[in-house]
Design a protein around this motif. Structure first.
Motif, PDB file in Angstrom:
ATOM      1  N   GLU A 166       0.838  -1.191   0.000  1.00  0.00           N
ATOM      2  CA  GLU A 166       0.000   0.000   0.000  1.00  0.00           C
ATOM      3  C   GLU A 166       0.876   1.245   0.000  1.00  0.00           C
ATOM      4  O   GLU A 166       2.064   1.191   0.317  1.00  0.00           O
ATOM      5  CB  GLU A 166      -0.926   0.000   1.224  1.00  0.00           C
ATOM      6  CG  GLU A 166      -1.890  -1.171   1.254  1.00  0.00           C
ATOM      7  CD  GLU A 166      -2.849  -1.092   2.426  1.00  0.00           C
ATOM      8  OE1 GLU A 166      -2.954  -0.001   3.040  1.00  0.00           O
ATOM      9  OE2 GLU A 166      -3.493  -2.113   2.741  1.00  0.00           O
ATOM     10  N   SER A 167       0.300   2.370  -0.371  1.00  0.00           N
ATOM     11  CA  SER A 167       1.040   3.623  -0.424  1.00  0.00           C
ATOM     12  C   SER A 167       0.554   4.564   0.674  1.00  0.00           C
ATOM     13  O   SER A 167      -0.511   4.372   1.270  1.00  0.00           O
ATOM     14  CB  SER A 167       0.893   4.288  -1.792  1.00  0.00           C
ATOM     15  OG  SER A 167      -0.466   4.596  -2.046  1.00  0.00           O
ATOM     16  N   PHE A 168       1.346   5.594   0.919  1.00  0.00           N
ATOM     17  CA  PHE A 168       1.062   6.545   2.003  1.00  0.00           C
ATOM     18  C   PHE A 168       1.002   7.944   1.408  1.00  0.00           C
ATOM     19  O   PHE A 168       1.918   8.376   0.700  1.00  0.00           O
ATOM     20  CB  PHE A 168       2.153   6.471   3.064  1.00  0.00           C
ATOM     21  CG  PHE A 168       2.002   7.479   4.178  1.00  0.00           C
ATOM     22  CD1 PHE A 168       1.093   7.276   5.205  1.00  0.00           C
ATOM     23  CD2 PHE A 168       2.773   8.635   4.199  1.00  0.00           C
ATOM     24  CE1 PHE A 168       0.945   8.199   6.230  1.00  0.00           C
ATOM     25  CE2 PHE A 168       2.646   9.564   5.228  1.00  0.00           C
ATOM     26  CZ  PHE A 168       1.725   9.349   6.244  1.00  0.00           C
ATOM     27  N   THR A 169      -0.076   8.647   1.722  1.00  0.00           N
ATOM     28  CA  THR A 169      -0.246  10.033   1.292  1.00  0.00           C
ATOM     29  C   THR A 169      -0.473  10.909   2.515  1.00  0.00           C
ATOM     30  O   THR A 169      -1.193  10.513   3.433  1.00  0.00           O
ATOM     31  CB  THR A 169      -1.436  10.161   0.311  1.00  0.00           C
ATOM     32  OG1 THR A 169      -1.120   9.456  -0.896  1.00  0.00           O
ATOM     33  CG2 THR A 169      -1.712  11.617  -0.022  1.00  0.00           C
ATOM     34  N   TYR A 170       0.139  12.068   2.494  1.00  0.00           N
ATOM     35  CA  TYR A 170      -0.007  12.986   3.633  1.00  0.00           C
ATOM     36  C   TYR A 170      -0.041  14.412   3.095  1.00  0.00           C
ATOM     37  O   TYR A 170       0.799  14.809   2.273  1.00  0.00           O
ATOM     38  CB  TYR A 170       1.166  12.827   4.604  1.00  0.00           C
ATOM     39  CG  TYR A 170       1.098  13.740   5.810  1.00  0.00           C
ATOM     40  CD1 TYR A 170       0.369  13.392   6.937  1.00  0.00           C
ATOM     41  CD2 TYR A 170       1.756  14.971   5.802  1.00  0.00           C
ATOM     42  CE1 TYR A 170       0.297  14.236   8.032  1.00  0.00           C
ATOM     43  CE2 TYR A 170       1.687  15.819   6.903  1.00  0.00           C
ATOM     44  CZ  TYR A 170       0.955  15.449   8.010  1.00  0.00           C
ATOM     45  OH  TYR A 170       0.879  16.289   9.097  1.00  0.00           O
ATOM     46  N   ARG A 171      -0.987  15.190   3.572  1.00  0.00           N
ATOM     47  CA  ARG A 171      -1.100  16.591   3.157  1.00  0.00           C
ATOM     48  C   ARG A 171      -1.105  17.464   4.401  1.00  0.00           C
ATOM     49  O   ARG A 171      -2.115  17.598   5.081  1.00  0.00           O
ATOM     50  CB  ARG A 171      -2.369  16.798   2.337  1.00  0.00           C
ATOM     51  CG  ARG A 171      -2.355  16.043   1.005  1.00  0.00           C
ATOM     52  CD  ARG A 171      -3.643  16.255   0.211  1.00  0.00           C
ATOM     53  NE  ARG A 171      -3.574  15.586  -1.084  1.00  0.00           N
ATOM     54  CZ  ARG A 171      -3.936  14.326  -1.302  1.00  0.00           C
ATOM     55  NH1 ARG A 171      -4.400  13.599  -0.279  1.00  0.00           N
ATOM     56  NH2 ARG A 171      -3.856  13.800  -2.505  1.00  0.00           N
ATOM     57  N   GLY A 172       0.047  18.015   4.708  1.00  0.00           N
ATOM     58  CA  GLY A 172       0.192  18.888   5.853  1.00  0.00           C
ATOM     59  C   GLY A 172       0.524  20.300   5.422  1.00  0.00           C
ATOM     60  O   GLY A 172       0.592  20.612   4.225  1.00  0.00           O
ATOM     61  N   THR A 173       0.754  21.155   6.389  1.00  0.00           N
ATOM     62  CA  THR A 173       1.131  22.535   6.093  1.00  0.00           C
ATOM     63  C   THR A 173       2.551  22.618   5.548  1.00  0.00           C
ATOM     64  O   THR A 173       2.841  23.387   4.627  1.00  0.00           O
ATOM     65  CB  THR A 173       1.003  23.392   7.363  1.00  0.00           C
ATOM     66  OG1 THR A 173      -0.344  23.328   7.842  1.00  0.00           O
ATOM     67  CG2 THR A 173       1.379  24.845   7.087  1.00  0.00           C
ATOM     68  N   TYR A 174       3.433  21.797   6.086  1.00  0.00           N
ATOM     69  CA  TYR A 174       4.852  21.890   5.732  1.00  0.00           C
ATOM     70  C   TYR A 174       5.347  20.722   4.890  1.00  0.00           C
ATOM     71  O   TYR A 174       6.348  20.845   4.187  1.00  0.00           O
ATOM     72  CB  TYR A 174       5.693  21.979   7.015  1.00  0.00           C
ATOM     73  CG  TYR A 174       5.334  23.178   7.853  1.00  0.00           C
ATOM     74  CD1 TYR A 174       5.760  24.455   7.489  1.00  0.00           C
ATOM     75  CD2 TYR A 174       4.542  23.058   8.992  1.00  0.00           C
ATOM     76  CE1 TYR A 174       5.422  25.564   8.237  1.00  0.00           C
ATOM     77  CE2 TYR A 174       4.191  24.162   9.752  1.00  0.00           C
ATOM     78  CZ  TYR A 174       4.633  25.412   9.373  1.00  0.00           C
ATOM     79  OH  TYR A 174       4.293  26.521  10.105  1.00  0.00           O
ATOM     80  N   TYR A 175       4.678  19.578   4.969  1.00  0.00           N
ATOM     81  CA  TYR A 175       5.127  18.394   4.242  1.00  0.00           C
ATOM     82  C   TYR A 175       3.937  17.772   3.512  1.00  0.00           C
ATOM     83  O   TYR A 175       2.852  17.633   4.090  1.00  0.00           O
ATOM     84  CB  TYR A 175       5.744  17.365   5.199  1.00  0.00           C
ATOM     85  CG  TYR A 175       6.838  17.948   6.061  1.00  0.00           C
ATOM     86  CD1 TYR A 175       8.091  18.263   5.526  1.00  0.00           C
ATOM     87  CD2 TYR A 175       6.614  18.211   7.410  1.00  0.00           C
ATOM     88  CE1 TYR A 175       9.086  18.825   6.316  1.00  0.00           C
ATOM     89  CE2 TYR A 175       7.610  18.766   8.199  1.00  0.00           C
ATOM     90  CZ  TYR A 175       8.837  19.071   7.648  1.00  0.00           C
ATOM     91  OH  TYR A 175       9.816  19.624   8.427  1.00  0.00           O
TER      92      TYR A 175
END
Length: 320
Positions: free
Chosen positions: A149-158
């Motif tokens: 599986e893959s990992f997605t992350y949407r943050g302010t800095y990363y």
């Protein structure tokens, strides 16, 4: 349960790789649980720290291949030094190189001078803690993503998009994460949400007990116990200058009196028995683990003294 004792060192004060290898071999032979090192690129105060800094994770990777039993890690890696995705890859790789013996201490970063010296951005404290929180979410998220599986992350800095989340560490679901510090609000919250261990560095027993209470309250607020997660390991940093005689202890304590950028500390200066007593006091407030800070990589006798006259007395220490 025996109080677990690790050794914490500061190679930026002046220790090359060979010095660290010699030291860590004795740490392992002496029966300590682990070897942890600071992650700094510059000595503090006026000491140049010759021959200069060694990169923490490059060094730990090499030490992983030269040891077989002890835990290896940082207290602590600064979130300002490395991007979280590559750091997750790096630590997972060293975990594999060690056969599953690595721990990641991660902090917000605090020593501005080393940042300006080496061209590393040093944002304001609020942003540094915001970045730390995002890094903890990214790193633990990458490690815990199932294979395939893959990992997605949407943050302010990363922002990460469909990261393959590889390589996987040996320790499953992830290597232990250590969060620590004296901060009264955000540090306990981050420890409760993301860490396996909370560390209070180099303060008195009373101050450490107050920090443990703040962390316990944060665990209650965040519902950590209700989520079925194991309780936090509670650890303390203890500065030690121990001798067979008073003069020997004073000689080892001399570097502690040099002006430094570090906050005031509460060292144990004296006999092995005095160190045993202090460790007993930390055990009584709930500490599971102690990180003993030893300042001189070349004073191998200091290490042998503690291994020979302090560690054997801990087996019979009463536990709370």
């Amino acid at each position: 349960m025996t109080l677990r004792i690790c050794v914490f060192t500061e190679p930026h004060r002046g220790a090359d790789y060979d010095d660290q290898l010699r030291f860590v071999r004795l740490v392992e032979a002496g029966g300590f649980e682990g070897f942890f090192r600071a992650d700094h690129y510059q000595a503090m105060g006026t000491d140049p720290g010759l021959p200069g800094p060694t990169d923490a994770w490059l060094t730990l990777a090499a030490l992983a291949r030269e040891t077989s039993r002890i835990r290896l890690g940082t207290l602590v890696t600064s979130a300002t030094f490395r991007l979280p995705g590559p750091l997750a890859v790096m630590v997972a790789q060293v975990d594999r190189m060690s056969g599953g013996r690595v721990e990641l201490g991660l902090g917000a970063g605090w020593y501005e001078r080393e940042h300006t010296s080496y061209g590393i951005p040093f944002p304001p404290v609020r942003e540094r803690f915001d970045r730390l929180e995002e890094q903890l979410a990214v790193i633990t998220g990458l490690w815990r993503t199932p294979v395939g599986e893959s990992f997605t992350y949407r943050g302010t800095y990363y922002q990460l998009l469909d990261a393959p989340a590889l390589p996987k560490p040996v320790q499953m679901p992830a290597p232990p994460v250590i969060v620590g510090g004296r901060g009264p609000r955000r540090t306990p919250e981050l420890a409760a949400r993301y860490a396996d261990e909370f560390n209070m560095p180099f303060k008195s027993v009373a101050e450490t007990a107050r920090a443990y209470r703040r962390v316990a309250e944060a665990c209650e607020r965040t519902g950590r116990a209700g989520a079925g997660r194991p309780p936090l390991v509670l650890s303390a940093g203890v500065v030690a200058a121990i001798g067979r005689t008073e003069a020997e202890a004073r000689r080892r304590a001399a570097p502690l009196h040099v002006k430094s950028a570090l906050p005031p500390e509460d060292p144990v200066i004296g006999s092995p028995a005095q160190l045993v007593d202090r460790l007993g006091e930390f055990s009584a407030i709930g500490a599971n683990r102690i990180h003993l800070r030893l300042t001189d990589f070349h004073d191998l006798d200091h290490l042998e003294l503690i291994a020979g006259e302090v560690l054997p007395q801990l087996d019979s220490m009463p536990r709370v």
